[in-house]
Design a protein around this motif. Structure first.
Motif, PDB file in Angstrom:
ATOM      1  N   ALA A  89      -0.538  11.916  -0.579  1.00  0.00           N
ATOM      2  CA  ALA A  89      -0.172  10.650  -1.232  1.00  0.00           C
ATOM      3  C   ALA A  89      -1.392   9.738  -1.344  1.00  0.00           C
ATOM      4  O   ALA A  89      -1.648   9.136  -2.394  1.00  0.00           O
ATOM      5  CB  ALA A  89       0.947   9.965  -0.445  1.00  0.00           C
ATOM      6  N   ALA A  90      -2.161   9.646  -0.256  1.00  0.00           N
ATOM      7  CA  ALA A  90      -3.321   8.744  -0.274  1.00  0.00           C
ATOM      8  C   ALA A  90      -4.352   9.204  -1.302  1.00  0.00           C
ATOM      9  O   ALA A  90      -5.005   8.385  -1.954  1.00  0.00           O
ATOM     10  CB  ALA A  90      -3.940   8.686   1.117  1.00  0.00           C
ATOM     11  N   ARG A  91      -4.490  10.522  -1.462  1.00  0.00           N
ATOM     12  CA  ARG A  91      -5.442  11.031  -2.469  1.00  0.00           C
ATOM     13  C   ARG A  91      -5.017  10.596  -3.860  1.00  0.00           C
ATOM     14  O   ARG A  91      -5.829  10.130  -4.663  1.00  0.00           O
ATOM     15  CB  ARG A  91      -5.540  12.553  -2.380  1.00  0.00           C
ATOM     16  N   CYS A  92      -3.728  10.771  -4.165  1.00  0.00           N
ATOM     17  CA  CYS A  92      -3.236  10.398  -5.500  1.00  0.00           C
ATOM     18  C   CYS A  92      -3.483   8.914  -5.759  1.00  0.00           C
ATOM     19  O   CYS A  92      -3.838   8.512  -6.867  1.00  0.00           O
ATOM     20  CB  CYS A  92      -1.736  10.688  -5.620  1.00  0.00           C
ATOM     21  N   GLN A  93      -3.288   8.115  -4.715  1.00  0.00           N
ATOM     22  CA  GLN A  93      -3.484   6.662  -4.873  1.00  0.00           C
ATOM     23  C   GLN A  93      -4.926   6.350  -5.260  1.00  0.00           C
ATOM     24  O   GLN A  93      -5.184   5.572  -6.182  1.00  0.00           O
ATOM     25  CB  GLN A  93      -3.117   5.986  -3.546  1.00  0.00           C
ATOM     26  N   ILE A  94      -5.862   6.995  -4.576  1.00  0.00           N
ATOM     27  CA  ILE A  94      -7.288   6.751  -4.889  1.00  0.00           C
ATOM     28  C   ILE A  94      -7.599   7.185  -6.320  1.00  0.00           C
ATOM     29  O   ILE A  94      -8.236   6.456  -7.087  1.00  0.00           O
ATOM     30  CB  ILE A  94      -8.197   7.514  -3.895  1.00  0.00           C
ATOM     31  N   LEU A  95      -7.117   8.361  -6.692  1.00  0.00           N
ATOM     32  CA  LEU A  95      -7.437   8.869  -8.035  1.00  0.00           C
ATOM     33  C   LEU A  95      -6.894   7.933  -9.117  1.00  0.00           C
ATOM     34  O   LEU A  95      -7.533   7.712 -10.144  1.00  0.00           O
ATOM     35  CB  LEU A  95      -6.869  10.285  -8.220  1.00  0.00           C
ATOM     36  N   ASP A  96      -5.708   7.372  -8.874  1.00  0.00           N
ATOM     37  CA  ASP A  96      -5.124   6.459  -9.870  1.00  0.00           C
ATOM     38  C   ASP A  96      -5.952   5.186 -10.022  1.00  0.00           C
ATOM     39  O   ASP A  96      -6.121   4.665 -11.130  1.00  0.00           O
ATOM     40  CB  ASP A  96      -3.683   6.099  -9.471  1.00  0.00           C
ATOM     41  N   VAL A  97      -6.462   4.686  -8.914  1.00  0.00           N
ATOM     42  CA  VAL A  97      -7.273   3.462  -8.998  1.00  0.00           C
ATOM     43  C   VAL A  97      -8.582   3.759  -9.736  1.00  0.00           C
ATOM     44  O   VAL A  97      -9.032   2.956 -10.561  1.00  0.00           O
ATOM     45  CB  VAL A  97      -7.538   2.877  -7.591  1.00  0.00           C
ATOM     46  N   LEU A  98      -9.132   4.919  -9.487  1.00  0.00           N
ATOM     47  CA  LEU A  98     -10.379   5.278 -10.187  1.00  0.00           C
ATOM     48  C   LEU A  98     -10.136   5.429 -11.689  1.00  0.00           C
ATOM     49  O   LEU A  98     -10.967   5.057 -12.511  1.00  0.00           O
ATOM     50  CB  LEU A  98     -10.978   6.561  -9.615  1.00  0.00           C
TER      51      LEU A  98
ATOM     52  N   MET B 279     -13.274  14.134  -2.387  1.00  0.00           N
ATOM     53  CA  MET B 279     -13.152  12.854  -1.690  1.00  0.00           C
ATOM     54  C   MET B 279     -14.504  12.388  -1.159  1.00  0.00           C
ATOM     55  O   MET B 279     -14.825  11.217  -1.198  1.00  0.00           O
ATOM     56  CB  MET B 279     -12.131  12.950  -0.547  1.00  0.00           C
ATOM     57  N   ARG B 280     -15.305  13.335  -0.670  1.00  0.00           N
ATOM     58  CA  ARG B 280     -16.651  12.952  -0.194  1.00  0.00           C
ATOM     59  C   ARG B 280     -17.481  12.411  -1.363  1.00  0.00           C
ATOM     60  O   ARG B 280     -18.199  11.427  -1.212  1.00  0.00           O
ATOM     61  CB  ARG B 280     -17.374  14.145   0.419  1.00  0.00           C
TER      62      ARG B 280
ATOM     63  N   ALA C 216       0.841  -1.210   0.000  1.00  0.00           N
ATOM     64  CA  ALA C 216       0.000   0.000   0.000  1.00  0.00           C
ATOM     65  C   ALA C 216       0.873   1.257   0.000  1.00  0.00           C
ATOM     66  O   ALA C 216       0.581   2.236  -0.700  1.00  0.00           O
ATOM     67  CB  ALA C 216      -0.929  -0.007   1.203  1.00  0.00           C
ATOM     68  N   THR C 217       1.952   1.232   0.762  1.00  0.00           N
ATOM     69  CA  THR C 217       2.849   2.403   0.781  1.00  0.00           C
ATOM     70  C   THR C 217       3.491   2.596  -0.589  1.00  0.00           C
ATOM     71  O   THR C 217       3.616   3.730  -1.075  1.00  0.00           O
ATOM     72  CB  THR C 217       3.956   2.216   1.851  1.00  0.00           C
ATOM     73  N   GLY C 218       3.887   1.493  -1.208  1.00  0.00           N
ATOM     74  CA  GLY C 218       4.479   1.574  -2.553  1.00  0.00           C
ATOM     75  C   GLY C 218       3.507   2.177  -3.551  1.00  0.00           C
ATOM     76  O   GLY C 218       3.865   3.043  -4.364  1.00  0.00           O
ATOM     77  N   GLU C 219       2.239   1.747  -3.464  1.00  0.00           N
ATOM     78  CA  GLU C 219       1.222   2.288  -4.385  1.00  0.00           C
ATOM     79  C   GLU C 219       1.059   3.792  -4.170  1.00  0.00           C
ATOM     80  O   GLU C 219       1.050   4.574  -5.123  1.00  0.00           O
ATOM     81  CB  GLU C 219      -0.133   1.607  -4.166  1.00  0.00           C
ATOM     82  N   ALA C 220       0.928   4.189  -2.901  1.00  0.00           N
ATOM     83  CA  ALA C 220       0.682   5.610  -2.618  1.00  0.00           C
ATOM     84  C   ALA C 220       1.875   6.444  -3.054  1.00  0.00           C
ATOM     85  O   ALA C 220       1.710   7.529  -3.636  1.00  0.00           O
ATOM     86  CB  ALA C 220       0.411   5.807  -1.127  1.00  0.00           C
ATOM     87  N   SER C 221       3.080   5.947  -2.807  1.00  0.00           N
ATOM     88  CA  SER C 221       4.239   6.777  -3.150  1.00  0.00           C
ATOM     89  C   SER C 221       4.424   6.854  -4.665  1.00  0.00           C
ATOM     90  O   SER C 221       4.768   7.918  -5.190  1.00  0.00           O
ATOM     91  CB  SER C 221       5.504   6.320  -2.420  1.00  0.00           C
TER      92      SER C 221
ATOM     93  N   ALA D 261     -12.146   6.927   0.896  1.00  0.00           N
ATOM     94  CA  ALA D 261     -12.099   8.364   0.566  1.00  0.00           C
ATOM     95  C   ALA D 261     -12.730   9.214   1.662  1.00  0.00           C
ATOM     96  O   ALA D 261     -12.343  10.363   1.870  1.00  0.00           O
ATOM     97  CB  ALA D 261     -12.798   8.613  -0.773  1.00  0.00           C
ATOM     98  N   CYS D 262     -13.705   8.618   2.391  1.00  0.00           N
ATOM     99  CA  CYS D 262     -14.364   9.389   3.453  1.00  0.00           C
ATOM    100  C   CYS D 262     -13.405   9.627   4.623  1.00  0.00           C
ATOM    101  O   CYS D 262     -13.396  10.711   5.199  1.00  0.00           O
ATOM    102  CB  CYS D 262     -15.601   8.648   3.945  1.00  0.00           C
ATOM    103  N   VAL D 263     -12.610   8.611   4.941  1.00  0.00           N
ATOM    104  CA  VAL D 263     -11.605   8.777   6.008  1.00  0.00           C
ATOM    105  C   VAL D 263     -10.706   9.947   5.637  1.00  0.00           C
ATOM    106  O   VAL D 263     -10.382  10.808   6.454  1.00  0.00           O
ATOM    107  CB  VAL D 263     -10.684   7.531   6.141  1.00  0.00           C
ATOM    108  N   LEU D 264     -10.313   9.932   4.373  1.00  0.00           N
ATOM    109  CA  LEU D 264      -9.370  10.943   3.904  1.00  0.00           C
ATOM    110  C   LEU D 264      -9.997  12.339   3.984  1.00  0.00           C
ATOM    111  O   LEU D 264      -9.343  13.299   4.418  1.00  0.00           O
ATOM    112  CB  LEU D 264      -8.968  10.606   2.463  1.00  0.00           C
TER     113      LEU D 264
END
Ligand SMILES: Cc1cc2nc3c(=O)[nH]c(=O)nc-3n(C[C@H](O)[C@H](O)[C@H](O)COP(=O)(O)OP(=O)(O)OC[C@H]3O[C@@H](n4cnc5c(N)ncnc54)[C@H](O)[C@@H]3O)c2cc1C
Length: 735
Positions: A581-590, A520-521, A354-359, A532-535
């Motif tokens: 970093a976590a935001r970028c990770q979510i956007l990439d998966v979407l 994110m909401r 997960a850290t690798g994905e986010a970074s 995304a809600c946590v974020l």
């Protein structure tokens, strides 16, 4: 009666394919970049991996074998990535993403190899960013690999800023390197004497030219600059002894000494003569600001590559751990799953992944931002110079006005007709992207390398004793140490934190950040499983903490948010990095989910891959939210003095409570911090703190805690998927 079998959600079948990565990291439509990545990979997993496996890292010297690696870079087109086609390069347009992809592929195998390649670009970068057109043409052509039929070796460069202690290190203003005029005939170009000592200079073992930072030692020269030194210049060009590095041994590093005569035309960006003074067009700090802004992104990419490269070797090790033992017969859990039968081994690998994905997502997002920003920056510079707005207060005012407009633009509802025309205004786009790049770059450098180095240790530990041997598949031990260098060079963590503490308060960035919370909401509404809600809640909390700290004072009355107060600003910068970093990770998966469906090569395993990567997002957002909350809580409360019993004026006294009990039965059980009639009190630090001005923070904190609901289920699912995913029989590069 037949019992209905529950339909389990699709999950990961194989490790993410190149096609998936291309979509996630935003180069699915760039065939040129896909070819480049393949080319870099064949060098990394071929000659570079063989060099590491054969002990190439065991020497500090610049060896023939290491030099052969540079030739392999040339042949694979890696050296030419930096140049434009007319200079012998391969790609037209901005090259930030291209360089990031090369760094990713090389660092997947060896960070030193990646650095050897990138240091050449770093040497050229001052010329590229601020050089005169003649300097750009001249040095890019020299540094480009020979074209077919050409008989020449490409020039290699080194970038020389850091000096021996006590001069330049983190503090780049403490320059000891000097330039003086030694000859200035009327009507002719001045000749300069350059004295510069470097410390830890990459590529120095073979560099043909050096871009060096120097300060004036002559009243006829104003300020500092970067100069270009060549190995054939008259004087001393001493490469110094190689540094005894414990990391990145495939790159060359040393402490050179230069004492050379060069024409003034070697000042990067040129100079003017004003009132008999030589005035360099750019100071050394103006040049390095433009350079590091871009090159630090690729360093962040390198550590991300290490983390992701650890996944496959760790899975293979865990699965095969007990095979061959008498008790581990084929078909048994011990044989089939090995260490993966243990929850902790899987959960820790989930964290590494997960850290690798986010970074990776953060660093590639930053590279794409710079690709978009570069042409806009040139357009805006041209626009300003055509109107005579060059530097100083006029430029600042102009950009401030544009910033105000950009903030208005962000606030407009999506349906507002003005939004479209304003969004396509290059000046406003520039201001928005510039403020974003100002955060993304230091965040990628800081978080990817700093937290990445910590997480690499986890990856190494998952391999047990093997992890810290030279035989470890994937060279994980090397990568752990190498990550520490990536956290150090091109400005260690303190430099990135210092920069973030300024750029993250830019109102244009903060306006975008507020928009991210809404974004994110909205994502959470569609895809609750991504976290995304946590974020969004953690982002709201971070913003609240920033606002509070900017206005608040400590117990002694000292202002909290100010540059000297690194204990406040630096941790808050760290907290932001987790969130960005976590935001970028979510956007990439979407992006993968929405665009992958149209790609036939991906379609089959796509739902499972997206579910798995979505679970990794949830794991990461939970961790990111927790880290941000921990940091913010410490800052918000930590600078207040704890109430003491001696000052406990607002505490209940036992006799008061006893008297009230007759009227309000049970009140005794509500009394906290009650002082007994003999003056004694509960044994603790003091009466509990009443945080009247931080109630909103406490509400957000408790909201965040409940937002974590489901994140551990996501971790369990991701762990289960990792225990089942198919991996190739063997690693595709040697151990
Ligand atoms: C292998 C290698 C290759 C390198 N390649 C190059 C190269 O090609 N060109 C080049 O010019 N340089 C190069 N460097 C130098 C590198 O950029 C510096 O080592 C780095 O910037 C840190 O400087 P320093 O070592 O002097 O650390 P220092 O400045 O001594 O800092 C040490 C620590 O003190 C703390 N610190 C220092 N100042 C502050 C502050 N103001 N606020 C808070 N904390 C602070 C930080 O925690 C920092 O990490 C290389 C270094 C290595 C090891």
């Amino acid at each position: 009666m037949a019992i209905a079998t529950p339909i389990l959600p699709e999950t990961l079948r194989t490790l993410p394919s190149d096609a998936a990565r291309q979509l996630q990291w935003g180069f699915a439509d760039r065939y040129d970049l896909q070819l480049l990545a393949q080319s870099a990979r064949s060098v990394a997993r071929g000659p570079v991996a063989r060099l590491v496996a054969s002990g190439g890292r065991n020497s500090h010297e610049w060896t023939d074998a290491k030099a052969a690696m540079l030739k392999a870079f040339d042949d694979a087109g890696i050296t030419a990535v930096f140049m434009d086609p007319e200079e012998g390069g391969l790609l037209a347009g901005p090259k930030n993403l291209a360089l990031a992809l090369v760094a990713f592929e090389l660092a997947w195998v060896d960070g030193g190899a990646a650095t050897a390649s990138l240091a050449g670009c770093l040497a050229l970068a001052p010329i590229h960013e601020r050089g005169t057109p003649e300097q750009q043409r001249h040095y890019n052509r020299l540094a480009a690999p020979a074209q077919p039929g050409e008989d020449r070796k490409p020039w290699r460069g080194a970038f020389c800023l850091t000096e021996p202690i006590p001069y330049v290190g983190v503090d780049t203003g403490m320059l000891n390197g000097k330039l003086r005029i030694v000859e200035w005939k009327p009507g002719e170009e001045p000749i300069l004497q350059i004295e510069k000592r470097g410390r830890f200079i990459t590529n120095i073992g073979f560099a043909n030219f050096v871009t060096a930072a120097v300060d004036s030692d002559d009243e006829r020269i104003k300020g500092s600059c970067i100069v270009i030194l060549e190995e054939g210049d008259p004087g001393i060009f001493d490469r110094g002894t190689p540094t005894k590095k414990m990391v990145h041994q495939l790159s060359s590093t040393g402490d050179p000494i230069f004492n050379l005569r060069v024409p003034a035309s070697r000042i990067v960006g040129g100079y003017e003569i004003k009132d008999g003074l030589i005035v360099p067009r750019y100071s050394h700090s103006e040049v390095i600001e433009a350079v590091f802004r871009r090159t630090r992104v690729t360093v962040g990419v390198m550590t991300a590559a290490k983390l992701l490269s650890a996944v496959e070797p760790v899975i293979r090790y865990q699965r095969g751990r007990f095979r061959g033992a008498e008790t581990a017969t084929p078909g048994s859990v011990r044989y089939e799953l090995g260490l993966q039968a243990r929850e902790d081994a899987l959960h820790r690998l989930v964290d590494v992944w997960a850290t690798g994905e986010a970074s990776a997502s953060l660093a590639f997002a930053a590279a794409r931002t710079f690709d978009e920003l570069d042409p806009l920056e040139r357009e805006v510079e041209k626009f300003l110079s055509e109107r005579g707005i060059v530097g100083g207060k006029a430029k600042l005012k102009f950009l401030r006005d544009a910033s105000d407009k950009a903030i208005e633009l962000i606030a407009l509802p999506a349906t507002d007709a003005r939004k479209e025309s304003l969004s396509s205004d290059p000046l406003l786009r520039f201001v928005l992207l510039d403020s974003l790049a100002d955060v993304q770059c230091p965040a990628a450098k800081l978080w990817n390398t700093g937290w990445g180095a910590q997480t690499m240790r986890e990856a190494v530990s998952l391999m047990g004793g093997y992890g810290i041997t030279e035989d470890c598949p994937g060279f994980l031990g090397n990568k752990w140490m190498d990550a520490q260098l990536e956290a150090t060079y091109e400005g260690p963590e303190a430099v990135q934190r210092r920069q973030l503490s300024v750029t993250m308060t830019n109102p244009v960035f903060l306006a975008q950040f507020r928009q991210w919370i809404r974004e994110m909401r909205a994502i959470a509404n569609e895809r609750p499983g991504t976290g995304a809600c946590v974020l969004a809640t953690a982002m709201t909390m971070w913003l609240w903490a920033l606002n509070y700290l900017q206005k608040s004072k400590d117990a002694e009355g000292g202002r909290l948010y100010q540059s000297a107060r690194q204990g406040v600003t630096f941790p808050l910068a760290d907290a932001l990095c987790w969130l960005v970093a976590a935001r970028c990770q979510i956007l990439d998966v979407l992006r993968l989910e929405s665009q992958g469906a149209q790609d036939a090569s991906l379609a089959e395993g796509l739902p499972g891959l997206v579910n798995f990567l979505g679970d990794l997002c949830h794991v990461q957002t939970a961790r990111a939210g927790g880290e941000a909350a921990r940091i913010c809580a410490e800052l918000v409360f930590g600078y207040n003095r704890h109430p003491a019993w001696e000052e406990a004026r607002n505490c209940w006294h036992q006799d008061e409570l006893d008297a009230l009990e007759a009227f309000i039965p049970g009140i005794n059980s509500y009394g906290l911090d009650v002082i007994s009639s003999d003056g004694s009190h509960p044994k603790k630090a003091g009466p509990c703190v009443q945080c009247h001005d931080a109630q909103a923070f406490l509400s957000l904190h408790s909201k965040l805690d409940t937002c974590l609901t489901g994140s551990r289920l996501a971790k369990d699912r991701a762990a289960e998927a990792i225990s089942k995913v198919m991996i190739p029989e063997a690693l595709d590069y040697p151990a």
